[in-house]
Write an enzyme that holds these catalytic residues in place. Structure first.
Site, PDB file in Angstrom:
ATOM      1  N   LYS A 173     -17.199  17.586 -22.526  1.00  0.00           N
ATOM      2  CA  LYS A 173     -18.486  17.115 -22.002  1.00  0.00           C
ATOM      3  C   LYS A 173     -18.656  17.582 -20.562  1.00  0.00           C
ATOM      4  O   LYS A 173     -17.882  17.212 -19.685  1.00  0.00           O
ATOM      5  CB  LYS A 173     -18.556  15.582 -22.030  1.00  0.00           C
ATOM      6  CG  LYS A 173     -19.963  15.079 -21.741  1.00  0.00           C
ATOM      7  CD  LYS A 173     -20.029  13.595 -21.481  1.00  0.00           C
ATOM      8  CE  LYS A 173     -19.875  13.258 -20.042  1.00  0.00           C
ATOM      9  NZ  LYS A 173     -20.957  13.763 -19.163  1.00  0.00           N
ATOM     10  N   GLY A 226     -13.540  14.532 -11.393  1.00  0.00           N
ATOM     11  CA  GLY A 226     -14.712  13.763 -10.993  1.00  0.00           C
ATOM     12  C   GLY A 226     -14.351  12.778  -9.908  1.00  0.00           C
ATOM     13  O   GLY A 226     -13.357  12.965  -9.197  1.00  0.00           O
ATOM     14  N   THR A 230     -14.239   6.748 -11.134  1.00  0.00           N
ATOM     15  CA  THR A 230     -14.315   7.081 -12.562  1.00  0.00           C
ATOM     16  C   THR A 230     -12.914   7.387 -13.097  1.00  0.00           C
ATOM     17  O   THR A 230     -12.559   6.956 -14.205  1.00  0.00           O
ATOM     18  CB  THR A 230     -15.232   8.303 -12.791  1.00  0.00           C
ATOM     19  OG1 THR A 230     -16.424   8.120 -12.055  1.00  0.00           O
ATOM     20  CG2 THR A 230     -15.568   8.474 -14.257  1.00  0.00           C
ATOM     21  N   GLU A 248      -8.190  14.966 -11.727  1.00  0.00           N
ATOM     22  CA  GLU A 248      -8.418  15.653 -10.451  1.00  0.00           C
ATOM     23  C   GLU A 248      -9.598  14.954  -9.800  1.00  0.00           C
ATOM     24  O   GLU A 248     -10.726  15.054 -10.279  1.00  0.00           O
ATOM     25  CB  GLU A 248      -8.689  17.138 -10.707  1.00  0.00           C
ATOM     26  CG  GLU A 248      -8.358  18.007  -9.506  1.00  0.00           C
ATOM     27  CD  GLU A 248      -9.547  18.153  -8.572  1.00  0.00           C
ATOM     28  OE1 GLU A 248      -9.584  17.402  -7.560  1.00  0.00           O
ATOM     29  OE2 GLU A 248     -10.410  18.987  -8.836  1.00  0.00           O
ATOM     30  N   CYS A 282     -14.494  19.488  -3.808  1.00  0.00           N
ATOM     31  CA  CYS A 282     -13.454  18.493  -3.503  1.00  0.00           C
ATOM     32  C   CYS A 282     -12.486  19.010  -2.456  1.00  0.00           C
ATOM     33  O   CYS A 282     -11.760  18.231  -1.844  1.00  0.00           O
ATOM     34  CB  CYS A 282     -12.731  18.090  -4.779  1.00  0.00           C
ATOM     35  SG  CYS A 282     -12.128  19.494  -5.719  1.00  0.00           S
ATOM     36  N   GLU A 383     -15.120   9.434   0.694  1.00  0.00           N
ATOM     37  CA  GLU A 383     -15.596  10.759   0.321  1.00  0.00           C
ATOM     38  C   GLU A 383     -17.126  10.795   0.331  1.00  0.00           C
ATOM     39  O   GLU A 383     -17.774  10.020  -0.359  1.00  0.00           O
ATOM     40  CB  GLU A 383     -15.085  11.140  -1.068  1.00  0.00           C
ATOM     41  CG  GLU A 383     -15.393  12.588  -1.397  1.00  0.00           C
ATOM     42  CD  GLU A 383     -14.923  13.015  -2.780  1.00  0.00           C
ATOM     43  OE1 GLU A 383     -15.129  12.266  -3.753  1.00  0.00           O
ATOM     44  OE2 GLU A 383     -14.357  14.120  -2.889  1.00  0.00           O
TER      45      GLU A 383
HETATM   46  O1  TXE Z   1     -18.989  11.600 -10.651  1.00  0.00           O
HETATM   47  P1  TXE Z   1     -18.385  11.024 -11.985  1.00  0.00           P
HETATM   48  P2  TXE Z   1     -20.434  11.380 -10.035  1.00  0.00           P
HETATM   49  C1  TXE Z   1     -17.063  12.432  -6.320  1.00  0.00           C
HETATM   50  C2  TXE Z   1     -18.086  12.546  -5.214  1.00  0.00           C
HETATM   51  C3  TXE Z   1     -19.305  11.984  -5.838  1.00  0.00           C
HETATM   52  C4  TXE Z   1     -18.711  10.867  -6.661  1.00  0.00           C
HETATM   53  C5  TXE Z   1     -19.565  10.413  -7.792  1.00  0.00           C
HETATM   54  O2  TXE Z   1     -17.698  11.756  -4.127  1.00  0.00           O
HETATM   55  O3  TXE Z   1     -20.221  11.503  -4.902  1.00  0.00           O
HETATM   56  O4  TXE Z   1     -17.516  11.412  -7.156  1.00  0.00           O
HETATM   57  O5  TXE Z   1     -20.068  11.534  -8.507  1.00  0.00           O
HETATM   58  C6  TXE Z   1     -18.220  11.653 -16.459  1.00  0.00           C
HETATM   59  N1  TXE Z   1     -15.930   7.853 -19.051  1.00  0.00           N
HETATM   60  N2  TXE Z   1     -16.915  13.658  -7.078  1.00  0.00           N
HETATM   61  O6  TXE Z   1     -20.936  10.002 -10.256  1.00  0.00           O
HETATM   62  O7  TXE Z   1     -19.192   9.851 -12.453  1.00  0.00           O
HETATM   63  C7  TXE Z   1     -19.563  12.155 -15.975  1.00  0.00           C
HETATM   64  O8  TXE Z   1     -20.503  12.137 -17.015  1.00  0.00           O
HETATM   65  C8  TXE Z   1     -15.847   9.178 -19.203  1.00  0.00           C
HETATM   66  C9  TXE Z   1     -15.740  14.414  -6.799  1.00  0.00           C
HETATM   67  O9  TXE Z   1     -21.285  12.462 -10.473  1.00  0.00           O
HETATM   68  O10 TXE Z   1     -16.955  10.846 -11.761  1.00  0.00           O
HETATM   69  C10 TXE Z   1     -19.191  13.543 -15.510  1.00  0.00           C
HETATM   70  O11 TXE Z   1     -19.112  14.421 -16.631  1.00  0.00           O
HETATM   71  N3  TXE Z   1     -16.504  10.063 -18.436  1.00  0.00           N
HETATM   72  C11 TXE Z   1     -15.550  15.508  -7.721  1.00  0.00           C
HETATM   73  C12 TXE Z   1     -17.811  13.343 -14.908  1.00  0.00           C
HETATM   74  O12 TXE Z   1     -17.326  12.144 -15.493  1.00  0.00           O
HETATM   75  C13 TXE Z   1     -17.290   9.583 -17.456  1.00  0.00           C
HETATM   76  C14 TXE Z   1     -16.642  16.109  -8.433  1.00  0.00           C
HETATM   77  C15 TXE Z   1     -17.793  13.197 -13.400  1.00  0.00           C
HETATM   78  O13 TXE Z   1     -18.689  12.194 -13.014  1.00  0.00           O
HETATM   79  C16 TXE Z   1     -17.416   8.206 -17.230  1.00  0.00           C
HETATM   80  C17 TXE Z   1     -17.748  15.217  -8.661  1.00  0.00           C
HETATM   81  C18 TXE Z   1     -16.699   7.321 -18.089  1.00  0.00           C
HETATM   82  N4  TXE Z   1     -16.764   5.991 -17.948  1.00  0.00           N
HETATM   83  C19 TXE Z   1     -17.853  14.059  -7.971  1.00  0.00           C
HETATM   84  N5  TXE Z   1     -18.262   8.026 -16.194  1.00  0.00           N
HETATM   85  C20 TXE Z   1     -14.365  16.399  -7.573  1.00  0.00           C
HETATM   86  N6  TXE Z   1     -13.166  15.862  -7.654  1.00  0.00           N
HETATM   87  O14 TXE Z   1     -14.511  17.594  -7.437  1.00  0.00           O
HETATM   88  C21 TXE Z   1     -18.646   9.249 -15.774  1.00  0.00           C
HETATM   89  N7  TXE Z   1     -18.069  10.198 -16.550  1.00  0.00           N
END
Ligand code: TXE
Length: 479
Positions: A173, A226, A230, A248, A282, A383
């Site tokens: 996904k 992500g 999460t 990660e 990140c 962050e």
């Molecule tokens: O990330 P999410 P979001 C950080 C950054 C950002 C914050 C939130 O600070 O502001 O995270 O971003 C999926 N079960 N990073 O809300 O929600 C979601 O659909 C399974 C750092 O966009 O973590 C997406 O595909 N999956 C980062 C993925 O998780 C779930 C990059 C990431 O989304 C889920 C992005 C669940 N319960 C954001 N909830 C990095 N490390 O590079 C969400 N998802």
């Protein structure tokens, strides 16, 4: 443009018929819809992956390798189309998508297509016992890959390529915010001859579609990139099922600058490590610590360079900084600038939204530099993930090291110095998974990639990724 799920080699609508809007960050308009998939779609994807597994896991390595490299070639051949789609979906400069995102996605397939032919296991002769032990590394079965929006195809394929190279079948996904290139990848996989069901791409929200992948009792591993919150949630859901997890997560990376560095190179790279991809990487160095003796000089030069960065429409060639990924994200980043000011931080430049002519509703923000005096402030501890960095001075090596480590995250660190002793001291003692010395984001795909502390668990990259996507089995033969 409306997109569909890619299940068993076919493009299909979600079972419940539900769709969600997809926004173009450059103008704030809805430009398409994506499936709002539910449990039923994950079940279909899982069944398709499961049916493909027996044959795929027994497919000769040369054949798997050939298909992965073919996918890589097709991505390269479709560079323009993919780069345009990525830039439109994410808001990043088209030039960046062309130079970094899509070429790297192609490299991911090429790299793991080659790596799998070199991946070997060990044998241990039990001398004196007339026995030999050897290890086989078997694919796990059906695995889940969940990726974020900042480097959409780059990070999606960074997981999928090693998973399928190792013989697994995948339910994947992409982020609901940036689904487009993952959708296009389906076409390419079919064209490259990837057997149906080896890769299934399901679109939808994290809390429903993503959650259904994590909760699925027979999906054996989750590779996730992500946010930290999460990641923690996923770990809680997956742990009782004993799934393998690679997480990660976020970063709050220090960029430590000493007076003895190559100043011009440092300055140029620091602009990039602060604001590349609108600061939404990140690995960006969002906390800049500068040795006191060059602090004022650095402050003046850095601010001057940052002011020259052009915020503009992603497809404009002169744009350095495109649009932020979404309105809620823009608001989050702006919220942090306000928090920093309330805490006593001094905005040296930026901080305001930018109106780009003809694209007035896009999510544009000036690159922002904030001077802070206390590393414990929220802007230095949480962050932000946007075009916002802080700068602060330090006097001694000891102080710099403690500032760098005094944070809950531990993904990467950058160090600017020409002193070998200092380089080694810091490299050993920085609490991060990656240390860059006199460079930033220089990547060799063979190296272990990942963080410590709240930046996650596990390592991606090279054989580490192939180890994650396989289970080691010891076989002991007595003779
Ligand atoms: O990330 P999410 P979001 C950080 C950054 C950002 C914050 C939130 O600070 O502001 O995270 O971003 C999926 N079960 N990073 O809300 O929600 C979601 O659909 C399974 C750092 O966009 O973590 C997406 O595909 N999956 C980062 C993925 O998780 C779930 C990059 C990431 O989304 C889920 C992005 C669940 N319960 C954001 N909830 C990095 N490390 O590079 C969400 N998802």
């Amino acid at each position: 443009m409306n997109i569909q799920n890619y299940i068993n080699g076919e493009f299909v609508n979600p079972v419940n018929g539900g769709f969600i809007d997809n926004y173009n960050p450059a103008n704030g308009e809805i430009y398409g819809q994506i499936p709002n998939s539910s449990l039923e779609d994950i079940e279909l994807a899982y069944n398709s992956a499961k049916s493909a597994f027996k044959q795929w896991s027994n497919t000769a390595l040369e054949e798997r390798s050939r298909i992965l490299i073919r996918i890589s070639e097709l991505l390269e051949a479709n560079l323009e189309r993919f780069a345009l789609a990525e830039s439109k979906d994410n808001g990043k400069p088209l030039s960046l998508a062309k130079q970094i995102d899509i070429p790297r996605a192609a490299s991911n397939f090429r790299f793991f297509g080659n790596a799998i032919t070199q991946f070997a296991s060990e044998s241990h002769e039990s001398v004196g016992l007339n026995a030999v032990n050897f290890t086989v590394r078997q694919p796990l079965g059906v695995v889940g890959c969940i990726s974020p929006w900042n480097l959409p195809l780059y990070l999606f394929t960074w997981k999928i390529a090693p998973a399928i190279a190792a013989g697994n079948c995948v339910v994947a996904k992409p982020s609901e915010v940036t689904p487009m290139t993952a959708y296009l990848l389906g076409e390419i996989c079919t064209e490259a001859g990837l057997p149906n069901g080896v890769l299934n791409i399901v679109h939808g929200l994290g809390t429903t579609t993503g959650q259904a992948i994590v909760e699925h009792p027979h999906i054996k591993a989750i590779s996730f990139t992500g946010g930290t919150a999460t990641g923690a949630h996923i770990a809680r859901v997956a742990a009782p099922m004993f799934k393998k997890l690679s997480l990660e997560l976020g970063g709050k990376n220090p960029n430590i600058i000493f007076a003895d560095c190559d100043y011009d190179k440092m300055l140029e790279t620091t602009v990039r490590s602060s604001f590349a991809n609108q600061g939404q990487i990140c690995l960006c160095g969002s906390r800049i610590f500068v040795e006191e003796t060059i602090y004022e000089r650095f402050k003046a030069d850095f601010v001057q360079k940052v002011k020259q960065l052009k915020v503009g429409h992603p497809s404009d060639n002169s744009t350095n900084i495109g649009a932020l990924v979404s309105k809620p994200h823009l608001e989050k980043v702006e919220g942090y600038i306000k928090i920093a000011e309330d805490e006593g931080g001094k905005v040296l430049c930026g901080g305001l939204e930018v109106t780009v002519p003809n694209y007035e509703n896009g999510y544009y923000l000036q690159p922002t530099v904030i001077e802070v005096e206390d590393n414990s402030c929220r802007i230095n501890q949480e962050e932000v993930f946007g075009p916002v960095v802080t700068i602060m001075s330090f006097k001694t090596d000891k102080e710099a090291l403690s500032l760098a480590n005094d944070v809950k995250y531990g993904l990467s660190a950058t160090l600017w110095t020409n002193n070998l002793n200092r380089t080694m001291q810091f490299s050993q003692q920085l609490q991060t998974g990656i240390v860059w010395v006199n460079t930033w984001m220089m990547r060799d795909l063979r190296t272990p990639f990942g963080g410590v502390k709240a930046s996650g668990v596990g390592r991606e990259g090279g054989f580490e990724a192939l180890r994650f996507f396989t289970e080691a089995k010891n076989i002991c033969i007595k003779y």
